[in-house]
Motif scaffolding. Structure first.
Motif, PDB file in Angstrom:
ATOM      1  N   HIS A   1      18.385 -44.051  11.258  1.00  0.00           N
ATOM      2  CA  HIS A   1      17.772 -43.195  12.279  1.00  0.00           C
ATOM      3  C   HIS A   1      17.537 -41.771  11.798  1.00  0.00           C
ATOM      4  CE1 HIS A   1      18.567 -46.342  15.250  1.00  0.00           C
ATOM      5  NE2 HIS A   1      19.760 -46.451  14.709  1.00  0.00           N
TER       6      HIS A   1
ATOM      7  N   ASP B   1      13.452 -40.834  13.936  1.00  0.00           N
ATOM      8  CA  ASP B   1      12.732 -41.691  14.871  1.00  0.00           C
ATOM      9  C   ASP B   1      12.843 -41.095  16.270  1.00  0.00           C
ATOM     10  OD1 ASP B   1      15.308 -42.327  15.737  1.00  0.00           O
ATOM     11  OD2 ASP B   1      15.373 -44.213  14.643  1.00  0.00           O
ATOM     12  N   ASP B   2      12.518 -41.871  17.287  1.00  0.00           N
ATOM     13  CA  ASP B   2      12.532 -41.343  18.647  1.00  0.00           C
ATOM     14  C   ASP B   2      13.768 -41.766  19.419  1.00  0.00           C
ATOM     15  OD1 ASP B   2      11.958 -44.007  18.863  1.00  0.00           O
ATOM     16  OD2 ASP B   2      10.166 -43.760  20.124  1.00  0.00           O
ATOM     17  N   SER B   3      14.850 -42.062  18.725  1.00  0.00           N
ATOM     18  CA  SER B   3      16.080 -42.472  19.390  1.00  0.00           C
ATOM     19  C   SER B   3      16.625 -41.357  20.284  1.00  0.00           C
ATOM     20  CB  SER B   3      17.154 -42.844  18.362  1.00  0.00           C
ATOM     21  OG  SER B   3      16.778 -43.966  17.606  1.00  0.00           O
TER      22      SER B   3
END
Length: 430
Positions: A293, A324-326
């Motif tokens: 991530h 990422d878009d976590s």
């Protein structure tokens, strides 16, 4: 105010998501966050006077099973996307916020995400008030003077303690069994926990122990979510505007009452091959989980010694840049369970925990914390905690755990577990 809407994991059809109306305004005065907590439907995440506290429930998700994190992530995404938010501050923790606490194990287990009706927040010299309502109702803006104060909280009376699932001798025998299996090559490390029962003469007001533990352990993150209260020294993951951080603790030694002797103990902890091995497993598990991530993860070469009033820990602070878009909640899900609370390899350690502990951990050692609509948040590991019995508020279960490796000595691990029970025991006034 509207009544709380409890949603279960089988009620998550797209059309079932409520629309929330949210407003955050800045307050022109300082607020003692924990002193404002109501006796029921209260949530908290506070460290050194800063953080968030929640009053009431606008909406709540109750979820269980191996898909608990995925279900919660899906629910929060829908809820955040549909909310009407007016946020005059725009900082992490303002606007729409949910507090959460997740079960350690897939089964049995109860996990929850709670969106309060009111959230009070403080960071540095800024304090804010967030009000939340389910449409078509509008948020009710309370007067700060209407909140309760800590002077209204009564001390627990007549608290006595009793063994939980295992006596001390039985738990030490379980540790010896774990050491034997590690020596046989079945696994490298396992974290074994034990519980202790506290029974009072009258119902316990959770605000008393919560306030005391926050005062005694200011470096820890004090939390309260649906009857689970405690102060954790371990930050599983924090996400703030793309920066990911995590504090890993593994390797512990009990403090003495002598500062000079404590310095010598800290030096011995930093050189202990047993504790360094335990710590290495925990750091590696977190770094490996964060790597997919993050564009990079910085892992210091060696740990430092974290000094707490009752114990000292080997500690490592990791940092990375989100790639990422976590959300913070998704990162917490990816990290749980780390080797710091489970063991290595994880599947084998989980099986051994279920076999040797003879108890349900509940939400002990699971992620606890908060997430906002932008994905920012803080999730600690629910350590140094107690669970109030939902059927009888005179009763609490206290938890403590120890990392077991090949060189572990059962009697020493039992003493360490007893030391880790001290924060909540003392907070109960005994």
């Amino acid at each position: 105010m509207t009544e709380s809407s409890a949603i279960h994991d089988d009620d998550l059809a797209p059309g079932s998501t409520p629309r929330l109306v949210v407003r955050t305004t800045e307050l022109g005065r300082e607020v003692d966050l924990l002193a404002t907590l109501p006796p029921t439907e209260a949530t908290a995440w506070v460290r050194r006077g800063e953080g968030l506290v929640g009053h009431g429930e606008a909406v709540r998700l109750d979820v269980a099973g191996p898909d608990r994190f995925a279900t919660a992530v899906r629910w929060w995404s829908r809820l955040s996307a549909s909310a009407a938010v007016r946020d005059e501050i725009g900082e992490p923790g303002t606007g729409l916020v949910a507090f959460g606490s997740f079960a350690f194990a897939d089964e049995p287990g109860h996990s929850t995400l709670i969106v309060p009706r009111i959230v009070l927040g403080r960071r540095g010299d800024r304090t804010w008030l967030t009000t939340i309502a389910v449409e078509p109702a509008l948020p009710v803006v309370p007067s700060i003077a209407s909140f309760p104060t800590s002077s209204q909280v009564g001390r627990p009376e007549g608290v006595v303690f009793a063994d939980g699932a295992l006596t001390g001798a039985q738990w030490a025998a379980a540790v010896a069994d774990a050491v034997r299996r590690i020596g046989a090559g079945e696994l490298d490390k396992v974290v074994l926990a034990r519980d202790l029962l506290a029974i009072a003469e009258k119902p316990i007001d959770f605000r008393w122990p919560l306030t005391r533990i926050a005062q005694d352990y200011p470096a820890c993150w004090t939390y309260a979510v649906q009857g689970l209260i405690g102060a954790t020294p371990e930050m599983l993951v924090r996400l703030e505007n793309g920066l990911v951080t995590s504090r890993v603790l593994a390797g512990t030694i009990r403090r003495s009452n002598d500062d000079a002797h404590d310095l010598a103990l800290a030096a011995s902890l930093a050189r202990s091959s047993k504790d360094l091995e335990e710590h290495e497993y925990a750091v590696r598990s977190v770094a490996d989980a964060l790597a997919p991530h993050c564009s990079s993860v910085n892992v210091p070469e060696s740990p430092f010694v974290l000094h707490l009033p009752n114990v000292m820990h080997l500690a490592t602070d990791l940092a990375g840049v989100l790639a990422d878009d976590s959300t913070a909640l998704e990162l917490a899900a990816a990290l749980h369970p780390s080797a710091a609370v489970c063991g290595t390899p994880t599947p084998v350690a989980l099986e051994l925990i279920a076999e040797l502990e003879h108890m349900d951990r509940g939400r002990y050692a699971g992620p606890v914390g908060w997430v906002d609509a932008a994905g920012n948040g803080e999730w600690g590991i629910a350590l140094r905690c107690a669970q109030i019995d939902p059927e009888d508020s005179r009763r609490l279960r206290l938890f403590a755990g120890c990392g077991i490796v090949a060189d572990s000595v059962p009697e020493a691990e039992l003493a360490e577990a007893q030391a880790k029970l001290v924060p909540v025991r003392d907070a109960l006034g005994t």
